[in-house]
Scaffold this active site. Structure first.
Site, mmCIF file in Angstrom:
data_model
loop_
_atom_site.group_PDB
_atom_site.id
_atom_site.type_symbol
_atom_site.label_atom_id
_atom_site.label_comp_id
_atom_site.label_asym_id
_atom_site.label_seq_id
_atom_site.Cartn_x
_atom_site.Cartn_y
_atom_site.Cartn_z
ATOM 1 N N ASN A 1 -1.431 -6.915 -0.213
ATOM 2 C CA ASN A 1 -2.639 -7.099 -1.009
ATOM 3 C C ASN A 1 -2.546 -8.313 -1.924
ATOM 4 O OD1 ASN A 1 -4.007 -4.735 -0.061
ATOM 5 N ND2 ASN A 1 -2.608 -3.512 -1.306
ATOM 6 N N SER B 1 0.842 -1.197 0.000
ATOM 7 C CA SER B 1 0.000 0.000 0.000
ATOM 8 C C SER B 1 0.876 1.245 0.000
ATOM 9 C CB SER B 1 -0.900 -0.005 1.243
ATOM 10 O OG SER B 1 -1.489 1.258 1.443
ATOM 11 N N ARG C 1 -22.637 -13.989 -46.446
ATOM 12 C CA ARG C 1 -21.546 -13.069 -46.148
ATOM 13 C C ARG C 1 -22.103 -12.016 -45.204
ATOM 14 N NH1 ARG C 1 -17.142 -15.017 -46.976
ATOM 15 N NH2 ARG C 1 -17.380 -15.229 -49.217
ATOM 16 N N LYS D 1 0.101 -3.551 4.875
ATOM 17 C CA LYS D 1 -0.731 -4.220 3.862
ATOM 18 C C LYS D 1 0.085 -5.154 2.980
ATOM 19 C CE LYS D 1 -4.455 -3.666 2.675
ATOM 20 N NZ LYS D 1 -4.946 -2.560 1.834
#
Length: 451
Positions: free
Chosen positions: A286, A278, A317, A284
């Site tokens: 993550n 972080s 087509r 943190k």
């Protein structure tokens, strides 16, 4: 940046270099030239075009000889790149020999066959990545065959399982995807060469199907039973496969990021200094790979749906649906490769916190094995009576913040049929793993057989 798959910053987060190369302008053009050279060889063998023309066409089918700036201008003018490539090829050939290039073919013949050749290479890359992931998952299943943990139902603790069992389920799913991949190859790796409306009217009727068969052999593809240029089930099936493969990778990533929560802490992504950190909270870590996989899977699902829309092509087509594939299919493959690369990294270095798994099993003070107690009492007291009795004692244990065992031993209905020692065994989560180990062994055995 116009897209994460070609962003200098994001391209190797959400994609992979080998898959980008497969779907690059250069590779696509090389597939076109590979097709044109194979057509010339097939037609020369059948006497449809002169051998001298074939030799010259094959000699000039070199992507290094293509002027890509000119091709860009030609494509913007014409609307399709194939004719621009053919025009440059013809101009490279000596004399009038280039006039035999692209004989009896149409733009979509080349485009669709080139797409199939790209899909073949892309599926090979996907299989290699899947094999690497499955090897890591198999190792985790073996190592944690009997590592107990809590299963979750509606995000609540359910009953005990093993982490190896969880990994074996993932392994079995990936093995099914590999089987699907092989089945898709049987259908998708099919030549398209049928002319303007699919009838091969441009070639002599006696040589048309022989030319088609020879061209398919030259390219290592199957001969189609009939033209499929506006029947897009093959392409849509590939898109569906990418969607469900990414769905499985995202389910695994979702479980891992939930298990990485601070309050759970049972696994974590491989530790690399500063990865997933972080900008403001030093604590943190993550689940960054899981985040990428989740985002990719959601996008590929939408691209898979777009390929279903591309199936609705008008007559012989299409006026627009075909071009959806040009936009969506390369992106879906590149993003899928990104999800696979992130998963390969994730599973190769997944950190498993066995102690935290054991601690979480005791968090509910025995409630996680209430089913075990109920099932043991069922034959003695009747299933419904046993259920109601254990249900009431679970509530009581919660209210009193007591161990389930301590509540159960005060009921004579229960102690009359089970001793305290027997109840203690019933309340031990490690004694209620069911056939977790056996099922892990079955999956691993099947995996080794398939390898």
């Amino acid at each position: 940046m116009t897209s994460v798959i070609d962003s200098h910053i994001f391209k190797d987060i959400f994609g992979s270099a080998p898959m980008r190369e497969i779907w690059s302008d250069r590779s696509r053009t090389a597939y076109y030239l590979q097709w044109e050279a194979a057509l010339a060889r097939a037609q020369a063998k059948l006497g449809i075009i002169p051998q001298e023309a074939c030799d010259e066409i094959v000699r000039q089918c070199d992507v290094n000889k293509i002027d890509f700036d000119k091709l860009k201008q030609q494509t913007e003018l014409i609307g399709y790149p194939v004719l621009g490539v053919v025009q440059q090829l013809v101009s490279l050939c000596r004399g009038n020999l280039g006039g035999w290039a692209h004989w009896g073919a149409t733009t979509q013949d080349v485009t669709d066959s080139a797409t199939v050749l790209a899909i073949r290479d892309a599926l090979n890359h996907i299989e290699e990545e899947m094999d690497a992931i499955m090897a890591s998952v198999a190792r985790l299943a073996q190592e944690h065959r009997l590592t107990p943990m809590a299963a979750r139902s509606n995000l609540q603790q359910a009953v005990p399982i093993t982490f190896g069992f969880k990994m074996a389920r993932l392994l079995a799913t990936l093995m099914r995807h590999k089987q699907r991949l092989h089945e898709i190859r049987e259908r998708i790796l099919t030549l398209e060469f049928s002319g303007a409306a699919g009838t091969l009217a441009t070639l002599e009727s006696g040589k048309a199907l022989a030319c088609q068969a020879q061209l398919a052999e030259e390219l290592g593809l199957k001969q189609p039973e009939i033209a499929w240029h506006t029947e897009r089930d093959r392409i849509a099936e590939v898109g569906a496969f990418l969607g469900i493969l990414c769905g499985t990778l995202s389910k695994n990533a979702t479980d891992i990021k939930l298990m990485m929560q601070t309050e759970v802490g049972e696994v974590s992504e491989p530790y690399v200094p500063h990865r997933g950190s972080s900008s403001t909270m030093p604590n943190k870590f993550n689940p960054i790979s899981c985040v990428y996989i989740h985002a990719i899977a959601g996008t590929v699902r939408q691209q898979s749906a777009a390929l279903m829309d591309a199936m609705v092509e008008d007559h012989e087509r299409a006026t627009g649906p075909w071009e959806i594939e040009w936009i969506v299919l390369p992106e879906a493959f590149v993003l899928t490769a990104g999800a696979l690369a992130q998963t390969k990294f994730l599973m190769a270095g997944l950190q498993v916190n066995v102690d935290r798994m054991a601690r979480n099993l005791t968090m509910t003070k025995g409630l996680i094995v209430s089913e075990a107690v109920m099932m043991a009492l069922g034959p003695k007291l009747g299933r419904q009576r046993a259920h109601d009795l254990v249900y009431d004692y679970c509530r009581k244990a919660v209210e009193q913040d007591s161990m389930l065992l301590d509540v159960l031993v005060h009921d004579e209905q229960i102690t009359n049929v089970f001793s305290k020692e027997e109840l203690a065994k019933l309340c031990d989560p490690t004694n209620y793993l069911g056939l977790s180990g056996t099922m892990v062994d079955r999956v691993l055995h099947h995996f080794q057989e398939k390898r």
